[in-house]
Design a protein around this motif. Sequence first.
Motif: not given
Length: 129
Positions: A55, A57, A85, A88, A90, A105, A108-109, A111-112
């Motif tokens: 995972k 980020i 996938n 994430q 940011y 914003k 699509e890729n 997250s925030g």
Amino acid sequence: MEFNPVFLIIDDNLIDQLVTQQLLKKVLHVNQVVIVNNGQEGLQWILNSKKETEKLIVLLDIQMPVMNGFEFLEEFQKLNDGIKNEIQIYIVSSTLDPDEIHQVKKNENVSGFLSKPLPTDNLRKFFIP
């Protein structure tokens, strides 16, 4: 549930790199933080070093030399879904430009969006499931 992702900081500012790394370690108790200086180095790290089921980020700055955050996102879009996938993204920026914020914003890729400096009080809610 154990929270143990790898964080990839993509930012050309040395002070922001160090502050973000320390916040992640102190507030979220993150073990693995990788730091690169631009989007090109970030893509290379993802392609060469990210483990299959790991995972990840990504904390991505917008304004950088060589490859900026938007250019990184364009190249990231081209990666296969199996890689995308597990990641994430940011955006971490001090931008106040409404066009840049809108562009972030609608991606699509992403997250925030987090403002610099990182908000320590609600940092956990962004990253801990």
